[in-house]
Design an enzyme around this catalytic site. Structure first.
Site, short mmCIF file in Angstrom:
data_model
loop_
_atom_site.label_atom_id
_atom_site.label_comp_id
_atom_site.label_asym_id
_atom_site.label_seq_id
_atom_site.Cartn_x
_atom_site.Cartn_y
_atom_site.Cartn_z
N VAL A 96 0.63 4.29 -2.65
CA VAL A 96 -0.07 5.42 -2.39
C VAL A 96 0.82 6.83 -2.81
CG1 VAL A 96 -0.85 6.80 -0.42
CG2 VAL A 96 -1.63 4.52 -0.60
N CYS A 133 0.66 -1.27 -0.13
CA CYS A 133 -0.01 -0.15 0.07
C CYS A 133 0.89 1.28 0.02
CB CYS A 133 -0.98 -0.02 1.25
SG CYS A 133 -2.27 -1.33 1.51
#
Length: 522
Positions: A156, A152
């Site tokens: 991101v 993640c």
């Protein structure tokens, strides 16, 4: 307390007075628990149809999603290639989770590294982490290939793996010709099966995309087998066996059976077995490529269609009778090899087993959950046995999955009452089995909590869990079992039938009251 000559496991150790006192103090002093009556009232309410209707109106919350994240699938894919080290561009905690997940399922050490991104990398990007990480990984663990995926954090902030790997080579930290395939695997979309698909496409692309000039489909006389996210090691072995008995030359593209099932002989094997680089590079020369779990291999299919120019056969996962027949006949058609008498005999034995167990299974109602191909294959298999699937839930099921499984259900009288749920989670599943009781449920270890909740409602409401799927944490050695082909169908049929008989025994043990089921008295 524990005594050296009488070591107790957690049960019954935690039932000793000092532990009960300690747990009681923790509850009263720190947990701010509600009164027992309030807890029971709330539990009872969550077992009602009223709560179920509210539960299914949830939009912004997922509770126990019955799936894992993309990089976990990418790690499993990479483990299936010879001397390949899975490398996750992200935090160390993420990789610890992936390794622990696989450790607990396979009961084996699982090698995987991270470049340990922390707060500074989250702000300024993780290129420095990768430059150092790739160099250290190659120097310390000496893999022939490093397969990079992301978590993640890296996704991101928009880290560019292609640029980072290129810059690492440009800086001289690893040789320019050193293989570093990669895949972007954001954890906040897709699931573990998506991550496997992305990583596989990344590895195939790295080794074959720019060397297709001399590749001709059919040149090597083999077929390729792409297993997808597969955690039953017996399935790899049964596919090899069936194809060997047919005399079909084949390549298993990603085969982790050796590294995830190493012997205890005093030698540690960080790398063992796996598909070789030569086999990958030769794969475009195969007659065609079979996708064993087609509902989870979208990127793979597109790549093989467009780059390798293979006409990927349209077959379903070979679970149960009809779809194993279908797969074997398609292999025979593509290769020109006849189906041998040994497999015909094996099929006959399975049909005999179906006949033997039919009276115990006919009309039983089962709710199941899991991944797309698993749930559709299991649904097909259950209906062949005369079992009625009551609920089929697939959190990572697409509209294509939903359409395909409804088609399977429409073709059998045993699917008339089946309810299908794509995108739902295990808290939804809990409401389903508490309000519409099946005889059994099929799924991974997390269904254990649901079984306990059904039992807490009352013994007559208990729904036993039959553990088939991934992950299986609370039973040992099931990862060596088989679910594919006639052999897998025999194993699952045995498991299902004996679960029914075990439940029957449990319900008829009352001395002089319900003990009328005497199978031994004949």
């Amino acid at each position: 307390m524990q005594q050296a000559d009488d070591i107790k496991p957690c049960y019954p150790l935690f039932r000793q007075d000092e532990y009960k006192e300690s747990i009681g103090n923790k509850q009263t002093q720190f947990e701010e628990r509600h009164e027992a009556d309030k807890i029971q009232d709330t539990f009872t309410w969550t077992t009602t149809m009223e709560y179920r209707e509210l539960n299914f109106k949830r939009e912004a919350l997922t509770v126990n999603p019955a799936k894992a994240c993309q990089p976990l699938g990418a790690v499993l894919c990479a483990l299936g290639f010879e001397k390949t080290m899975p490398y996750v561009h992200g935090s160390q905690g993420c990789v610890a989770y992936f390794r622990t997940y696989f450790n607990r399922h396979f009961r084996e050490p699982v090698s995987c590294v991270s470049d340990s991104m922390t707060e500074d990398a989250a702000v300024f990007g993780g290129q420095k982490n990768m430059i150092d990480g790739l160099e250290n990984c190659r120097a310390i663990y000496k893999p022939d290939v490093i397969a990079v995926s992301t978590t993640c954090m890296a996704e991101v902030i928009g880290d560019d793996l292609n640029a980072f790997i290129r810059n690492t080579k440009k800086a001289g930290n690893i040789p320019d010709d050193y293989p570093v395939p990669f895949a972007h695997t954001p954890s906040f979309v897709g699931s573990h099966v998506t991550g496997w698909d992305n990583m596989f496409e990344g590895i195939m692309s790295y080794f074959t995309r720019n060397s297709m000039e001399d590749k001709v489909p059919g040149k090597n006389g083999k077929i390729n087998i792409v297993p997808g996210f597969e955690t039953y090691l017996g399935n790899f072995r049964v596919l090899h066996r069936m194809l060997d008995e047919m005399g079909v030359a084949h390549t298993m593209l990603s085969d982790p059976t050796e590294v995830l099932d190493t012997p205890a002989d005093g030698q540690f094997r960080m790398y063992a077995g796996g598909t070789t680089q030569d086999e990958i590079k030769d794969a475009p020369n195969a007659i065609t490529t079979f996708l064993m779990q087609p509902l989870q291999l979208d990127k793979t299919k597109k790549y093989i269609d467009q780059i390798w120019k293979h006409e990927v056969p349209k077959v379903n996962i070979p679970m149960g009778l009809e779809w194993t027949d279908e797969w074997l006949m398609k292999v025979s058609e593509v290769t020109g090899k006849p189906i041998p008498a040994s497999l015909v005999k094996e099929r006959g034995r399975f049909v005999d087993m179906m006949t033997d167990s039919h009276t115990w299974l006919h009309g039983k109602k089962i709710s199941l959950y899991g991944d797309p191909d698993f749930t559709i294959g299991m649904t097909k298999f259950l209906t062949e046995l005369g079992i009625e699937p009551l609920h089929v839930l697939c959190n990572n099921g697409s509209k294509r999955w939903e359409k395909a499984i409804r088609k399977v259900l429409e073709e059998t009288p045993y699917g008339k009452s089946t309810q299908v749920f794509a995108g739902a989670d295990l808290w939804h599943f809990r409401s389903l089995v508490l309000t519409e009781k099946p005889d059994f449920m099929i799924g991974n270890s997390y269904g254990k909590f649901i079984q306990r909740d059904t039992l807490h409602k009352g013994k007559e409401f208990e729904v036993p869990l039959i553990r088939i799927g991934f992950p299986i944490f609370d039973r040992h050695h099931l990862h060596r079992s088989t679910t594919l082909g006639y052999e897998g169908a025999m194993q699952m049929l045995t498991t299902l039938t004996n679960a029914v008989l075990e439940r029957l025994d449990e319900e008829t043990r009352g001395m002089g009251t319900t003990d009328y089921n005497h199978d031994l008295v004949r």
